[in-house]
Motif scaffolding. Structure first.
Motif, PDB file in Angstrom:
ATOM      1  N   LEU A   1       0.819  -1.218   0.000  1.00  0.00           N
ATOM      2  CA  LEU A   1       0.000   0.000   0.000  1.00  0.00           C
ATOM      3  C   LEU A   1       0.848   1.262   0.000  1.00  0.00           C
ATOM      4  O   LEU A   1       0.325   2.361  -0.232  1.00  0.00           O
ATOM      5  CB  LEU A   1      -0.933   0.005   1.218  1.00  0.00           C
ATOM      6  CG  LEU A   1      -1.916  -1.160   1.327  1.00  0.00           C
ATOM      7  CD1 LEU A   1      -2.802  -1.000   2.557  1.00  0.00           C
ATOM      8  CD2 LEU A   1      -2.766  -1.273   0.067  1.00  0.00           C
ATOM      9  N   GLY A   2       2.157   1.111   0.284  1.00  0.00           N
ATOM     10  CA  GLY A   2       3.054   2.261   0.247  1.00  0.00           C
ATOM     11  C   GLY A   2       2.928   3.199   1.425  1.00  0.00           C
ATOM     12  O   GLY A   2       3.347   4.364   1.345  1.00  0.00           O
ATOM     13  N   LEU A   3       2.354   2.723   2.544  1.00  0.00           N
ATOM     14  CA  LEU A   3       2.210   3.578   3.721  1.00  0.00           C
ATOM     15  C   LEU A   3       3.539   3.698   4.457  1.00  0.00           C
ATOM     16  O   LEU A   3       4.341   2.768   4.465  1.00  0.00           O
ATOM     17  CB  LEU A   3       1.158   3.000   4.671  1.00  0.00           C
ATOM     18  CG  LEU A   3      -0.291   2.932   4.159  1.00  0.00           C
ATOM     19  CD1 LEU A   3      -1.178   2.307   5.227  1.00  0.00           C
ATOM     20  CD2 LEU A   3      -0.792   4.314   3.796  1.00  0.00           C
ATOM     21  N   PRO A   4       3.785   4.813   5.117  1.00  0.00           N
ATOM     22  CA  PRO A   4       4.951   4.902   6.000  1.00  0.00           C
ATOM     23  C   PRO A   4       4.813   3.898   7.143  1.00  0.00           C
ATOM     24  O   PRO A   4       3.697   3.527   7.536  1.00  0.00           O
ATOM     25  CB  PRO A   4       4.904   6.344   6.515  1.00  0.00           C
ATOM     26  CG  PRO A   4       4.017   7.073   5.569  1.00  0.00           C
ATOM     27  CD  PRO A   4       3.035   6.069   5.048  1.00  0.00           C
ATOM     28  N   TYR A   5       5.949   3.487   7.682  1.00  0.00           N
ATOM     29  CA  TYR A   5       5.930   2.469   8.736  1.00  0.00           C
ATOM     30  C   TYR A   5       5.077   2.900   9.922  1.00  0.00           C
ATOM     31  O   TYR A   5       4.287   2.102  10.451  1.00  0.00           O
ATOM     32  CB  TYR A   5       7.359   2.185   9.184  1.00  0.00           C
ATOM     33  CG  TYR A   5       7.477   1.240  10.349  1.00  0.00           C
ATOM     34  CD1 TYR A   5       6.964  -0.047  10.290  1.00  0.00           C
ATOM     35  CD2 TYR A   5       8.105   1.640  11.531  1.00  0.00           C
ATOM     36  CE1 TYR A   5       7.066  -0.924  11.352  1.00  0.00           C
ATOM     37  CE2 TYR A   5       8.218   0.774  12.602  1.00  0.00           C
ATOM     38  CZ  TYR A   5       7.697  -0.499  12.513  1.00  0.00           C
ATOM     39  OH  TYR A   5       7.799  -1.358  13.580  1.00  0.00           O
ATOM     40  N   LEU A   6       5.207   4.156  10.338  1.00  0.00           N
ATOM     41  CA  LEU A   6       4.444   4.627  11.502  1.00  0.00           C
ATOM     42  C   LEU A   6       2.944   4.651  11.223  1.00  0.00           C
ATOM     43  O   LEU A   6       2.139   4.524  12.150  1.00  0.00           O
ATOM     44  CB  LEU A   6       4.929   6.014  11.916  1.00  0.00           C
ATOM     45  CG  LEU A   6       6.349   6.080  12.489  1.00  0.00           C
ATOM     46  CD1 LEU A   6       6.706   7.505  12.882  1.00  0.00           C
ATOM     47  CD2 LEU A   6       6.493   5.145  13.689  1.00  0.00           C
ATOM     48  N   ALA A   7       2.552   4.814   9.960  1.00  0.00           N
ATOM     49  CA  ALA A   7       1.127   4.761   9.607  1.00  0.00           C
ATOM     50  C   ALA A   7       0.644   3.323   9.483  1.00  0.00           C
ATOM     51  O   ALA A   7      -0.548   3.042   9.674  1.00  0.00           O
ATOM     52  CB  ALA A   7       0.882   5.512   8.300  1.00  0.00           C
TER      53      ALA A   7
END
Length: 288
Positions: free
Chosen positions: A56-62
Motif C-alpha cells: 500500500l506504500g504507507l509509511p511504517y508509523l502509519a
C-alpha cells in the motif's frame, strides 16, 4: 562470547516477549479465558504491517495503527463468534474454538499473503548503532521503549481508573458485576479487542527483526504461554518481569549451549519455578 552484547540481546528479546504476551495476560486476568489463536493474531499483525508498507506504500508509523485496527477486528469477530461460550465460561470449548480460529487465520494468511517468508525493512531497522564492540538497531530501542511505556500505562489504567476497576470487578465475579449494572458483554468485547490491538502492535514492532512467516504464530504462542504462566495468571507486572527474564535466559542459553534447545530449557525453568512458586513470579513462595 561478549556478555554485554548478550545482555542487550536478552533485554530486547525479553521486552518483545513481554509485549507479545500482554494481550493474553489481560485476557486471562479479566475474562479468565485463554486464546490459542493468539500467536496467529501476532502473525497477522506482522503481515498487515508488511502489506501496508510494501504493497500500500504507507509509511511504517502509519502501518502500525492499520495493523492494530486489523487486530481489533479479529478480536471482536472472535469474541462475537464465541460470546455464548464466554458467558458460560466453557473453557474446554473455548480452547478448541480459539485453536481452530488460529488455524483458520493461518490458512487465510497463506492464501492472502503467500506461503513464502517476507522481510520488512523500516527506517528504524536499517539504522545500526555501534557502541564499541556492541551492536543494536533503532528498532531494538523502539521495542524496549514502547514495551516499557505500554506496560506503565496499562498498569496505571488497571490500578487507578474506572475502566480498571470495572475490569477487576468482572474478573472477580462476572455474575455479581452484572447485578451491579456492568455490561459484562461489552467488557469481554473490549478485552478481546485490546488483545488483538496489543498483539498486532507487538507484531508490527518485532516483525522487522525476523522473517515474517505464516508459521511464526505457533512458536510465539508457546513463548506467550511460558511468559503468562511464569509471570502469574493475569499479572501485568509479573508478565513484564517474566518476559525480560525469559529473554535474558534465552539469549545466554543460546550463546552458551544452543538456540535449538532454548524452548525446551525455558519449559524446564517454568516447571522449576512453578514447583517453588505455584502462582508464578507474582505470587509469594508456596503460591500464597
Amino acid at each position: 562470547m561478549n556478555l554485554t552484547q548478550q545482555l542487550i540481546n536478552g533485554l530486547v528479546l525479553g521486552h518483545a516477549y513481554a509485549l507479545i504476551a500482554i494481550g493474553w495476560t489481560v485476557l486471562l486476568g479479566v475474562a479468565r479465558l485463554v486464546n490459542f489463536g493468539h500467536g496467529q493474531m501476532y502473525m497477522l499483525g506482522a503481515f498487515m504491517t508488511w502489506f501496508s508498507v510494501s504493497r500500500l506504500g504507507l509509511p511504517y508509523l502509519a502501518a502500525i495503527p492499520v495493523a492494530m485496527m486489523a487486530g481489533v477486528a479479529v478480536g471482536y469477530i472472535m469474541q462475537r463468534v464465541m460470546l455464548r461460550l464466554t458467558l458460560a465460561q466453557d473453557l474446554v470449548s473455548i480452547m478448541i474454538v480459539t485453536l481452530g480460529f488460529g488455524y483458520v487465520l493461518h490458512g487465510a494468511a497463506g492464501l492472502i499473503f503467500g506461503s513464502t517468508g517476507q522481510i520488512l525493512e523500516t527506517p528504524l531497522s536499517t539504522r545500526d548503532i555501534y557502541w564499541g564492540d556492541l551492536w543494536f538497531t533503532w528498532q531494538d530501542i523502539a521495542i524496549v521503549l514502547v514495551a516499557m511505556a505500554f506496560f506503565a500505562i496499562l498498569k496505571y489504567v488497571i490500578d487507578n481508573t474506572g475502566i480498571g476497576r470495572t475490569a477487576r470487578m468482572v474478573a472477580e465475579d462476572p455474575p455479581l458485576a452484572l447485578l451491579a449494572g456492568i455490561d459484562v458483554k461489552k467488557v469481554y468485547f473490549a478485552v478481546f479487542a485490546f488483545e488483538g490491538a496489543a498483539v498486532a502492535l507487538a507484531g508490527a514492532l518485532v516483525a522487522p527483526r525476523t522473517p515474517i512467516l505464516t508459521s511464526m504464530g505457533f512458536d510465539e504462542v508457546i513463548i506467550t504461554f511460558v511468559v503468562v504462566v511464569l509471570g502469574g495468571i493475569g499479572s501485568v507486572t509479573g508478565s513484564y518481569v517474566a518476559g525480560i527474564a525469559l529473554g535474558l535466559f534465552t539469549a545466554f542459553f543460546g550463546a552458551l549451549v544452543s538456540p535449538a534447545y532454548a524452548t525446551a530449557a525455558a519449559f524446564g525453568v517454568l516447571i522449576s519455578v512453578l514447583v517453588l512458586r505455584p502462582g508464578g513470579l507474582a505470587a509469594a513462595p508456596g503460591g500464597r
